[in-house]
Design a protein around this motif. Structure first.
Motif, PDB file in Angstrom:
ATOM      1  N   PRO A 154       0.809  -1.225   0.000  1.00 58.46           N
ATOM      2  CA  PRO A 154       0.000   0.000   0.000  1.00 58.46           C
ATOM      3  C   PRO A 154       0.847   1.283   0.000  1.00 58.46           C
ATOM      4  CG  PRO A 154      -0.832  -1.552   1.640  1.00 58.46           C
ATOM      5  CD  PRO A 154       0.476  -2.090   1.150  1.00 58.46           C
ATOM      6  N   HIS A 155       1.992   1.256   0.693  1.00 56.26           N
ATOM      7  CA  HIS A 155       2.841   2.449   0.712  1.00 56.26           C
ATOM      8  C   HIS A 155       3.501   2.695  -0.647  1.00 56.26           C
ATOM      9  CE1 HIS A 155       2.321   2.199   5.074  1.00 56.26           C
ATOM     10  NE2 HIS A 155       2.618   3.479   5.064  1.00 56.26           N
ATOM     11  N   ILE A 156       3.883   1.635  -1.327  1.00 53.51           N
ATOM     12  CA  ILE A 156       4.442   1.779  -2.683  1.00 53.51           C
ATOM     13  C   ILE A 156       3.363   2.317  -3.606  1.00 53.51           C
ATOM     14  CG2 ILE A 156       5.334   0.520  -4.687  1.00 53.51           C
ATOM     15  CD1 ILE A 156       6.737  -1.381  -2.615  1.00 53.51           C
ATOM     16  N   ASP A 157       2.159   1.754  -3.511  1.00 53.55           N
ATOM     17  CA  ASP A 157       1.043   2.200  -4.342  1.00 53.55           C
ATOM     18  C   ASP A 157       0.761   3.684  -4.116  1.00 53.55           C
ATOM     19  OD1 ASP A 157      -1.141   1.941  -6.126  1.00 53.55           O
ATOM     20  OD2 ASP A 157      -2.518   1.551  -4.474  1.00 53.55           O
ATOM     21  N   LYS A 158       0.708   4.091  -2.853  1.00 51.98           N
ATOM     22  CA  LYS A 158       0.444   5.500  -2.537  1.00 51.98           C
ATOM     23  C   LYS A 158       1.560   6.396  -3.076  1.00 51.98           C
ATOM     24  CE  LYS A 158      -0.584   8.756   1.210  1.00 51.98           C
ATOM     25  NZ  LYS A 158      -0.146   9.846   0.405  1.00 51.98           N
ATOM     26  N   ALA A 159       2.811   5.971  -2.929  1.00 50.39           N
ATOM     27  CA  ALA A 159       3.936   6.767  -3.425  1.00 50.39           C
ATOM     28  C   ALA A 159       3.847   6.943  -4.934  1.00 50.39           C
ATOM     29  CB  ALA A 159       5.258   6.108  -3.038  1.00 50.39           C
ATOM     30  N   LEU A 160       3.455   5.891  -5.637  1.00 52.09           N
ATOM     31  CA  LEU A 160       3.310   5.984  -7.100  1.00 52.09           C
ATOM     32  C   LEU A 160       2.144   6.892  -7.483  1.00 52.09           C
ATOM     33  CD1 LEU A 160       4.088   2.294  -8.071  1.00 52.09           C
ATOM     34  CD2 LEU A 160       5.396   4.317  -8.767  1.00 52.09           C
TER      35      LEU A 160
ATOM     36  N   VAL B   9      10.808   9.133  -6.196  1.00 51.76           N
ATOM     37  CA  VAL B   9       9.644   8.650  -5.452  1.00 51.76           C
ATOM     38  C   VAL B   9      10.158   7.995  -4.174  1.00 51.76           C
ATOM     39  CG1 VAL B   9       7.658   7.091  -5.502  1.00 51.76           C
ATOM     40  CG2 VAL B   9       8.322   8.328  -7.582  1.00 51.76           C
ATOM     41  N   LYS B  10       9.568   8.358  -3.025  1.00 51.96           N
ATOM     42  CA  LYS B  10      10.043   7.861  -1.719  1.00 51.96           C
ATOM     43  C   LYS B  10       8.956   7.055  -1.014  1.00 51.96           C
ATOM     44  CE  LYS B  10      13.766  10.420  -2.092  1.00 51.96           C
ATOM     45  NZ  LYS B  10      15.076  10.385  -1.672  1.00 51.96           N
ATOM     46  N   VAL B  11       9.420   6.041  -0.255  1.00 50.68           N
ATOM     47  CA  VAL B  11       8.518   5.153   0.478  1.00 50.68           C
ATOM     48  C   VAL B  11       9.000   5.055   1.927  1.00 50.68           C
ATOM     49  CG1 VAL B  11       7.557   2.810   0.596  1.00 50.68           C
ATOM     50  CG2 VAL B  11       8.098   3.817  -1.633  1.00 50.68           C
TER      51      VAL B  11
ATOM     52  N   THR C  41      13.467   0.549  -2.111  1.00 53.86           N
ATOM     53  CA  THR C  41      12.404  -0.167  -1.411  1.00 53.86           C
ATOM     54  C   THR C  41      12.073  -1.465  -2.147  1.00 53.86           C
ATOM     55  OG1 THR C  41      11.485   1.934  -0.626  1.00 53.86           O
ATOM     56  CG2 THR C  41      10.038   0.007  -0.543  1.00 53.86           C
ATOM     57  N   LEU C  42      11.934  -1.389  -3.459  1.00 58.70           N
ATOM     58  CA  LEU C  42      11.629  -2.584  -4.250  1.00 58.70           C
ATOM     59  C   LEU C  42      12.768  -3.600  -4.172  1.00 58.70           C
ATOM     60  CD1 LEU C  42      10.046  -0.779  -7.315  1.00 58.70           C
ATOM     61  CD2 LEU C  42       8.826  -2.272  -5.693  1.00 58.70           C
TER      62      LEU C  42
END
Length: 192
Positions: free
Chosen positions: A62-68, A150-152, A167-168
């Motif tokens: 969810p945090h990656i999705d929100k960052a994107l 882009v930051k997570v 992060t990935l």
């Protein structure tokens, strides 16, 4: 640190996720009893390892999705190259599986990522597959963004944010590391 081609990185990570999905599908053949069997006292069962990975996906996906989504809203342009950050590179290297013949350094899992002893293996595997499919989708989206801008936020402190590429890389290195643990668990439960 050396720059990495963003598309190639996402392709490599996607291939690694695909291989883990295939390996997880083979685990279904073991059945609930073997998936929940601890290979040694205090050691995690295969199901516990998968649940541990699910707990990380529950946080990071969810945090990656929100960052994107935020990057899209801010019109952050796509970047073809990505330079890993110091801390992201450090954490990723920490999580990578040990090289052949090398001793793997063990880390204690944070309390909120420790699985219970007995699990519904059907649900654990289902959640794992869904998480991996979502991760593949996010990798496909990530390549259209800037993996460096882009930051997570990380799970141990939301005040610390890593580059999306870091992060990935960390998340998938963590999974690969634990899939080595799963392979050892499979050998253990198949040995009479």
């Amino acid at each position: 640190m050396k720059e990495i081609n963003s598309r190639q990185l996402c392709t490599t990570l996607r291939e690694q996720v695909g291989r883990m999905i295939e390996e997880a599908q083979e685990l279904e053949k073991l059945g609930t009893e073997k998936l929940n069997k601890q290979p040694a006292p205090g050691a995690w069962s295969i199901a516990q390892v998968l649940e541990h990975l699910n707990s990380y996906n529950r946080y990071y996906l969810p945090h990656i999705d929100k960052a994107l989504q935020d990057a899209d809203a801010q019109n952050i342009p796509q970047a073809t190259q990505y330079r890993p950050g110091f801390f992201g590179n450090y954490f990723t290297k920490m999580m990578q599986p040990a090289a052949p013949g090398k001793q793997l350094k063990k880390y204690k899992a944070p309390k909120d990522h420790r699985p219970p002893p007995q699990l519904d293996t059907v649900m654990v595997l289902k959640e794992f597959y869904e998480g991996q499919q979502r991760l593949i989708q996010l990798l496909e989206q990530a390549v259209l963004s800037d993996l460096g801008k882009v930051k997570v936020p990380i799970s141990i402190s939301r005040l610390i944010r890593l580059k999306l590429g870091d992060t990935l890389r960390f998340l998938i290195a963590h999974q690969l590391r634990h899939f080595e643990q799963i392979k050892r668990g499979v050998r253990s439960v198949q040995t009479p």
